[in-house]
Write a protein that holds these residues in place. Structure first.
Motif, PDB file in Angstrom:
ATOM      1  N   PHE A 278      -4.925   6.129  -4.453  1.00  0.00           N
ATOM      2  CA  PHE A 278      -4.763   7.443  -3.817  1.00  0.00           C
ATOM      3  C   PHE A 278      -3.298   7.880  -3.867  1.00  0.00           C
ATOM      4  N   LYS A 279      -2.395   6.983  -3.436  1.00  0.00           N
ATOM      5  CA  LYS A 279      -0.987   7.393  -3.417  1.00  0.00           C
ATOM      6  C   LYS A 279      -0.523   7.752  -4.837  1.00  0.00           C
ATOM      7  N   SER A 280      -0.940   6.954  -5.831  1.00  0.00           N
ATOM      8  CA  SER A 280      -0.524   7.244  -7.214  1.00  0.00           C
ATOM      9  C   SER A 280      -0.998   8.630  -7.641  1.00  0.00           C
TER      10      SER A 280
ATOM     11  N   LEU B 152       2.784  18.894  -2.469  1.00  0.00           N
ATOM     12  CA  LEU B 152       1.643  18.024  -2.158  1.00  0.00           C
ATOM     13  C   LEU B 152       2.027  16.641  -1.611  1.00  0.00           C
ATOM     14  N   ARG B 153       3.082  16.048  -2.169  1.00  0.00           N
ATOM     15  CA  ARG B 153       3.436  14.682  -1.766  1.00  0.00           C
ATOM     16  C   ARG B 153       3.765  14.582  -0.281  1.00  0.00           C
ATOM     17  N   LYS B 154       4.136  15.730   0.303  1.00  0.00           N
ATOM     18  CA  LYS B 154       4.461  15.697   1.740  1.00  0.00           C
ATOM     19  C   LYS B 154       3.290  15.184   2.563  1.00  0.00           C
ATOM     20  N   ILE B 155       2.081  15.253   2.008  1.00  0.00           N
ATOM     21  CA  ILE B 155       0.913  14.762   2.750  1.00  0.00           C
ATOM     22  C   ILE B 155       1.075  13.273   3.096  1.00  0.00           C
ATOM     23  N   LEU B 156       1.810  12.548   2.243  1.00  0.00           N
ATOM     24  CA  LEU B 156       2.015  11.112   2.496  1.00  0.00           C
ATOM     25  C   LEU B 156       2.903  10.882   3.707  1.00  0.00           C
ATOM     26  N   ASN B 157       3.577  11.956   4.137  1.00  0.00           N
ATOM     27  CA  ASN B 157       4.454  11.835   5.311  1.00  0.00           C
ATOM     28  C   ASN B 157       3.732  12.131   6.612  1.00  0.00           C
ATOM     29  N   PHE B 158       2.422  12.359   6.534  1.00  0.00           N
ATOM     30  CA  PHE B 158       1.687  12.608   7.774  1.00  0.00           C
ATOM     31  C   PHE B 158       1.955  11.451   8.755  1.00  0.00           C
TER      32      PHE B 158
ATOM     33  N   GLY C 204       8.579   5.422  -6.415  1.00  0.00           N
ATOM     34  CA  GLY C 204       9.857   5.906  -6.924  1.00  0.00           C
ATOM     35  C   GLY C 204      10.865   6.379  -5.891  1.00  0.00           C
ATOM     36  N   LYS C 205      10.650   6.023  -4.611  1.00  0.00           N
ATOM     37  CA  LYS C 205      11.661   6.389  -3.609  1.00  0.00           C
ATOM     38  C   LYS C 205      12.555   5.189  -3.328  1.00  0.00           C
ATOM     39  N   SER C 206      13.827   5.452  -3.121  1.00  0.00           N
ATOM     40  CA  SER C 206      14.731   4.382  -2.689  1.00  0.00           C
ATOM     41  C   SER C 206      15.563   4.937  -1.547  1.00  0.00           C
TER      42      SER C 206
ATOM     43  N   ARG D  27       8.561  14.601  -7.035  1.00  0.00           N
ATOM     44  CA  ARG D  27       9.782  14.867  -6.266  1.00  0.00           C
ATOM     45  C   ARG D  27       9.524  15.459  -4.883  1.00  0.00           C
ATOM     46  N   GLU D  28       8.279  15.408  -4.446  1.00  0.00           N
ATOM     47  CA  GLU D  28       7.922  15.868  -3.104  1.00  0.00           C
ATOM     48  C   GLU D  28       8.290  17.333  -2.864  1.00  0.00           C
ATOM     49  N   ASN D  29       7.922  18.179  -3.819  1.00  0.00           N
ATOM     50  CA  ASN D  29       8.143  19.615  -3.598  1.00  0.00           C
ATOM     51  C   ASN D  29       7.044  20.222  -2.751  1.00  0.00           C
TER      52      ASN D  29
ATOM     53  N   VAL E 267       0.820  -1.223   0.000  1.00  0.00           N
ATOM     54  CA  VAL E 267       0.000   0.000   0.000  1.00  0.00           C
ATOM     55  C   VAL E 267       0.851   1.270   0.000  1.00  0.00           C
ATOM     56  N   ASP E 268       2.181   1.125   0.166  1.00  0.00           N
ATOM     57  CA  ASP E 268       2.993   2.343   0.233  1.00  0.00           C
ATOM     58  C   ASP E 268       4.426   2.165  -0.290  1.00  0.00           C
ATOM     59  N   ALA E 269       5.253   1.464   0.482  1.00  0.00           N
ATOM     60  CA  ALA E 269       6.699   1.538   0.227  1.00  0.00           C
ATOM     61  C   ALA E 269       7.131   0.932  -1.111  1.00  0.00           C
TER      62      ALA E 269
HETATM   63  N1  GLY Z   1       5.960   6.847   1.764  1.00  0.00           N
HETATM   64  C1  GLY Z   1       5.752   8.190   1.406  1.00  0.00           C
HETATM   65  C2  GLY Z   1       6.071   8.484  -0.015  1.00  0.00           C
HETATM   66  O1  GLY Z   1       6.264   7.579  -0.797  1.00  0.00           O
HETATM   67  O2  GLY Z   1       6.153   9.621  -0.394  1.00  0.00           O
END
Ligand code: GLY
Length: 361
Positions: A222-224, A236-242, A142-144, A232-234, A136-138
């Protein structure tokens, strides 16, 4: 939404999920001219035991794959393990045509993606996430990363797998603790989106596989949608770090202080409670929702003991959070379910109050 199959794309990476994905895999290999004869599978003792044979039964693509195995667990998401894998790849004469397959949970997907992206300036890789957390997340987005000097995900880069294949039946091999670790991210989605509803949490049933598949597909969807708007988490994506500012600090703290350290999800669950508390105090998030979230979390996750004497060390870890700016700890807080406010300052007294709230539950 069908209960059998879900497909989406993040940037150039296809994410394919469902119980019937294996009928599709060969087609993807052909369309993207992926190497069928030089495949290296990265796995740990759990996925070697429970997932490798299933993978080989379902498709002959991996019949001749070489194997690199490492020990499971966050404590192994290190530069030493990465060096070990690079050594193995080098011994196997892996080159840019080699396809790496990361078969495992968040640690394997994060670490495998990092190792593949750096080796010879980049091997193609696919992720096959096998835990709820990674499904569901990790496992996609595209993050490593690897942990470094005791700090979570300190070294890493954005790097896309060619595909991600999510096969929910792999979850049947998970123990309850690892299973619920992933449920923490689903709880997070209930706070940061309207895709997962409070009823989904209240009625959650580990045995209802059809329903579980739907929750997995909704989470991926949702995550997609977020990642496609802000790869690149400039912003909106920071919301996933809640929940992750305090959650990652808890995880690093526990990794150092406990023999039986918290799973990622257990740490994030604490972070979600504390950051929901901060959201109530500072952004007007509904208190009733905070109580609901706290009671769901306490139902599924063991209470972790933290004392005021631990707060200094926890704050020290928060100072390394990647969202911080000019040395200030920055939080994503919620005004209401699905409505975030970004880059919020919380001082150490407020953070201590949130930690005390959790400690007192
Ligand atoms: N696990 C948070 C993200 O992928 O941005």
């Amino acid at each position: 939404m069908s209960a059998d199959f879900y497909k989406t794309k993040i940037s150039n990476c296809h994410v394919i999920a469902g119980n019937e994905i294996f009928t599709e895999i060969a087609g993807y290999f052909d369309n993207y001219s992926l190497n069928r004869t030089d495949i290296v599978i990265l796995l740990d003792e759990n996925t070697k035991k429970y997932c490798l044979d299933i993978l080989k039964e379902k498709t002959d693509l991996f019949e001749h794959a070489k194997i690199i195995d490492i020990n499971s667990g966050e404590a192994n998401k290190t530069l030493d393990t990465a060096s070990y894998i690079w050594d193995k790849l080098s011994d196997m004469a892996a080159d840019r045509h080699t396809l790496m397959v990361n078969l495992g949970g968040g640690v394997i997907c994060d670490l495998g993606a990092f190792v593949a992206s750096v080796y010879k300036r980049g091997l193609k890789f696919i992720n096959i996430p096998t835990t709820l957390m990674s499904q569901v997340d990790a496992g996609f987005g595209g993050k490593s990363a690897i942990d470094f000097n005791g700090i979570k995900n300190l070294l890493g880069l954005f790097s896309d797998p060619v595909f991600v294949f999510v096969y929910p039946p792999f979850l049947n091999s998970l123990n309850t603790r690892d299973f619920y670790s992933g449920f923490a991210e689903i709880i997070k989605y209930s706070v940061i989106s309207d895709v997962i509803q409070p009823d989904d949490l209240i009625n959650f049933d580990i045995h209802n596989k059809v329903y579980l598949n739907k929750l997995i597909f909704k989470s991926i969807g949702f995550k997609s949608s977020i990642v496609n708007l802000d790869l690149r988490e400039n912003g909106l994506r920071k919301i996933l770090n809640f929940g992750h500012t305090i959650g990652h600090a808890m995880e690093s703290f526990s990794l150092i202080n406990d023999k039986n350290y918290l799973t990622h999800g257990e740490a994030i669950a604490i972070g979600i409670i504390c950051e929901t508390y901060l959201s109530v105090k500072k952004s007007g998030f509904p208190e009733s929702f905070m109580h609901l979230i706290a009671s769901v979390i306490l139902q599924y996750f063991p209470k972790y003991s933290i004392k005021p004497a631990d707060f200094i060390q926890l704050l020290g870890f928060m100072k390394h959070d990647k969202k911080n700016l000019a040395g200030k700890i920055k939080f994503v807080l919620m005004k209401a379910p699905g409505i975030a406010v970004f880059d919020q300052d919380c001082n150490k007294e407020e953070i201590a109050e949130a930690l005390n709230y959790y400690a007192g539950l």
